[in-house]
Design a protein around this motif. Structure first.
Motif, mmCIF file in Angstrom:
data_model
loop_
_atom_site.group_PDB
_atom_site.id
_atom_site.type_symbol
_atom_site.label_atom_id
_atom_site.label_comp_id
_atom_site.label_asym_id
_atom_site.label_seq_id
_atom_site.Cartn_x
_atom_site.Cartn_y
_atom_site.Cartn_z
ATOM 1 N N GLN A 84 0.833 -1.210 0.000
ATOM 2 C CA GLN A 84 0.000 0.000 0.000
ATOM 3 C C GLN A 84 0.870 1.263 0.000
ATOM 4 N N ASN A 85 1.946 1.237 0.771
ATOM 5 C CA ASN A 85 2.836 2.406 0.825
ATOM 6 C C ASN A 85 3.455 2.692 -0.545
ATOM 7 N N GLN A 86 3.897 1.627 -1.226
ATOM 8 C CA GLN A 86 4.487 1.820 -2.559
ATOM 9 C C GLN A 86 3.446 2.383 -3.519
ATOM 10 N N ARG A 87 2.201 1.933 -3.325
ATOM 11 C CA ARG A 87 1.106 2.417 -4.164
ATOM 12 C C ARG A 87 0.901 3.907 -3.937
ATOM 13 N N TRP A 88 0.908 4.312 -2.643
ATOM 14 C CA TRP A 88 0.723 5.730 -2.324
ATOM 15 C C TRP A 88 1.889 6.575 -2.816
ATOM 16 N N LEU A 89 3.093 5.970 -2.779
ATOM 17 C CA LEU A 89 4.276 6.717 -3.240
ATOM 18 C C LEU A 89 4.331 6.790 -4.762
ATOM 19 N N GLY A 90 3.492 5.996 -5.425
ATOM 20 C CA GLY A 90 3.471 5.991 -6.886
ATOM 21 C C GLY A 90 4.582 5.175 -7.495
ATOM 22 N N THR A 91 5.199 4.299 -6.701
ATOM 23 C CA THR A 91 6.336 3.515 -7.202
ATOM 24 C C THR A 91 5.969 2.055 -7.470
ATOM 25 N N LEU A 92 4.723 1.679 -7.190
ATOM 26 C CA LEU A 92 4.360 0.262 -7.300
ATOM 27 C C LEU A 92 4.443 -0.239 -8.743
ATOM 28 N N GLU A 93 3.950 0.575 -9.694
ATOM 29 C CA GLU A 93 3.984 0.138 -11.096
ATOM 30 C C GLU A 93 5.424 -0.091 -11.556
ATOM 31 N N THR A 94 6.311 0.826 -11.178
ATOM 32 C CA THR A 94 7.721 0.695 -11.576
ATOM 33 C C THR A 94 8.309 -0.592 -11.003
ATOM 34 N N LEU A 95 7.989 -0.854 -9.740
ATOM 35 C CA LEU A 95 8.537 -2.045 -9.094
ATOM 36 C C LEU A 95 7.999 -3.322 -9.748
#
Lengths: 267, 273
Positions: A84-95
């Motif tokens: 969820q944190n990565q999603r909020w940071l906007g980095t989830l897609e990249t990861l």
């Protein structure tokens, strides 16, 4: 890619990832406070309770137990919210779109939350020594220094499963908040599991936290045999690996579903 | 102005203030309290304090410092703190977080009813949690509470929730000045576990900790609740002390809110995060 080159690459990724995320989390006052101040309050509470019980010989156990509680809280809230944190940071897609498998990207995050939890362990032990004159007479000082990282590693792997399952639940926090105290209790972090009802025993045995705590407590105030520390350490690691394996399976399914439904970035 | 029109004007003013307190409080509760969804409410506000209570009961059994009743009553009282401390904080800090603080503070209404209306739902919420925790834990642990003690216990739990809610509001006031106010709430909620004597007999704590506990909400309520459950009757002195502590925090909340509001206006930082 051969196995010869894969393993070092995975290790490098994990080490670099843990270092990065520990640095990132260490810059957040909220994380540090949560990791240190609250366990210090619990450590103080435990020390006064153990003193009131005329059990001064176990004050170090109380301080270490409060530290273990802090590590679990850090893993529970940190790893539970990792995706969820990565999603909020906007980095989830990249990861997710990187060539590295998602579990290997998330594992350093969950391990980092466990490492951040060790701030609590350090703080409670120092707090006990400085304020309450708790002597640092560990039964196995060297094994203690091994048992804590092993406990951290097994909890980090368990955290990967938390990260994987919590992402499936819309109200993961609703599950995370009440999971704090029961795991403290069922793992024997401050209270031996022998005081709990018999039916809770299988649940305790299934938790890496139980074996990690047992190893750390045995190194703190156990008998002379090193086996008392090493055996639970081995079980903690094995259980941690088992949890990590389940997490890999769950994450694979979550990732496929999120890609198919195009919901990766949707909270 | 005749007496009748003066009386009507006064009535209108009271009704408007009551409306602000009750309706405004209810709307802000729904808008700002993050834990109103059923899973969050049940998990965080009902199950979590109950499991925490069991943790301390088993710890108490192991150490034999106090009996189950000690932990049951102490934790039932302190269970209100989750809703009251965090709720009170959210009632102010979340306005800033959601960018609506400026609109609220543009209102010409008097600040005291505006803010105290926001604390009101948490008083009821805290009371509900305490009653739930006490009831379920009593059944689980097989303890008995004298029926005659229930009215007194209700009064004590209500006073505890009220005091804790304004304590939360005072912490929330810090949200007008500082960004990471939930950090303070986290620590404050933990400190209540230690210093109120909910889980450690206060006579075993050092003098300075007892002194701090005396001016914290829930301390006197926990002691009064234990006396009531032991059949000792309602200790009006302790109930009065709990109410007085709450009143103190209410004044502190109003002062802090006024000071930080003025400061935020002066620096033009009301909605800045």
């Amino acid at each position: 890619m051969t196995t010869m080159t894969t393993v070092p690459r995975i290790l490098r990724l994990t080490v670099v990832g843990v270092r990065t995320h520990v640095s990132y989390m260490s810059r957040s006052p909220l994380e540090i406070t949560f990791a240190v101040l609250v366990p210090l309050v619990y450590a103080t509470l435990a020390v006064y309770l153990f003193r009131a019980a005329d059990d001064p010989d176990r004050l170090l156990t109380a301080a270490v137990g409060a530290g273990l509680m802090g590590i679990w809280s850090s893993v529970l809230f940190g790893s539970g919210g990792a995706v969820q944190n990565q999603r909020w940071l906007g980095t989830l897609e990249t990861l997710v779109s990187s060539p590295t498998p998602l579990p290997l990207v998330l594992l350093p995050i969950t391990l980092a939350t466990a490492v951040i939890g060790t701030y609590a362990m350090g703080a409670t032990v120092i707090w006990g020594t400085v304020l309450f004159d708790v002597p640092l007479d560990f039964a196995h000082p060297v094994l203690f220094l091994v048992a804590v990282p092993v406990c951290v590693l097994s909890l980090g792997m368990m955290g990967l499963l938390l990260a994987a399952t919590f992402v499936l639940l819309r109200n993961a926090n609703a599950l995370a908040n009440p999971l704090d105290a029961p795991v403290w209790l069922l793992s024997g972090m401050l209270v031996p599991i022998t005081v709990l009802p018999d039916w809770t025993r299988p649940v305790s045995w299934a938790l890496p936290t139980t074996w990690g705590s047992r190893a750390v407590h045995a190194a703190t105030s156990g008998g002379p045999s090193a086996g008392e520390v090493l055996a639970p350490m081995a079980v903690a690691l094995a259980l941690g690996l088992f949890y990590a394996l389940i997490a890999v399976l769950v994450l694979g399914r979550v990732e496929r579903r999120a890609r198919a439904a195009a919901t990766l970035s949707l909270a | 102005m005749s007496f009748l029109s003066l009386s009507r004007a006064l009535t209108r003013r009271v009704v408007r203030t009551l409306r602000l307190v009750v309706v405004g409080g209810a709307i802000s509760y729904r808008a700002l309290f993050n834990w109103t969804t059923p899973p969050m409410f049940i998990g965080t506000l009902l199950v979590s304090p109950l499991l925490q209570l069991l943790f301390f009961v088993f710890l108490g059994r192991q150490l034999r410092v106090a009996d189950d009743r000690f932990y049951l009553l102490g934790n039932a009282v302190v269970s209100a703190s989750t809703a009251c401390v965090y709720g009170g904080t959210m009632a102010v800090a979340n306005e800033r977080r959601y960018g609506t603080l400026g609109a609220v503070l543009l209102s010409p209404r008097h600040r005291a009813p505006l803010w105290f209306g926001r604390a009101l739902p948490y008083v009821l919420n805290g009371l509900l949690i305490s009653v739930f925790t006490l009831t379920v834990a009593t059944l689980l642990l097989g303890l008995r509470i004298p029926v005659g003690a229930l009215p007194g216990l209700a009064a004590v739990l209500l006073a505890a929730s009220a005091g804790c809610s304004v304590f939360g509001l005072a912490l929330g006031a810090l949200g007008l000045r500082f960004r990471d106010v939930f950090l303070v709430s986290n620590v404050a909620a933990s400190v209540l576990l230690l210093l109120t004597g909910a889980n450690v007999p206060r006579e075993t704590l050092p003098e300075w900790m007892r002194a701090v506990g005396d001016v914290l909400p829930l301390t006197h309520a926990a002691e009064a609740a234990r006396e009531l459950s032991a059949g000792g009757g309602l200790d009006r002195g302790r109930l009065g002390a709990e109410l007085a502590t709450g009143a103190g925090y209410a004044v502190l909340a109003v002062v802090l809110l006024a000071v930080f509001e003025r400061g935020s206006r002066r620096r033009a930082t009301l909605d800045l995060m």
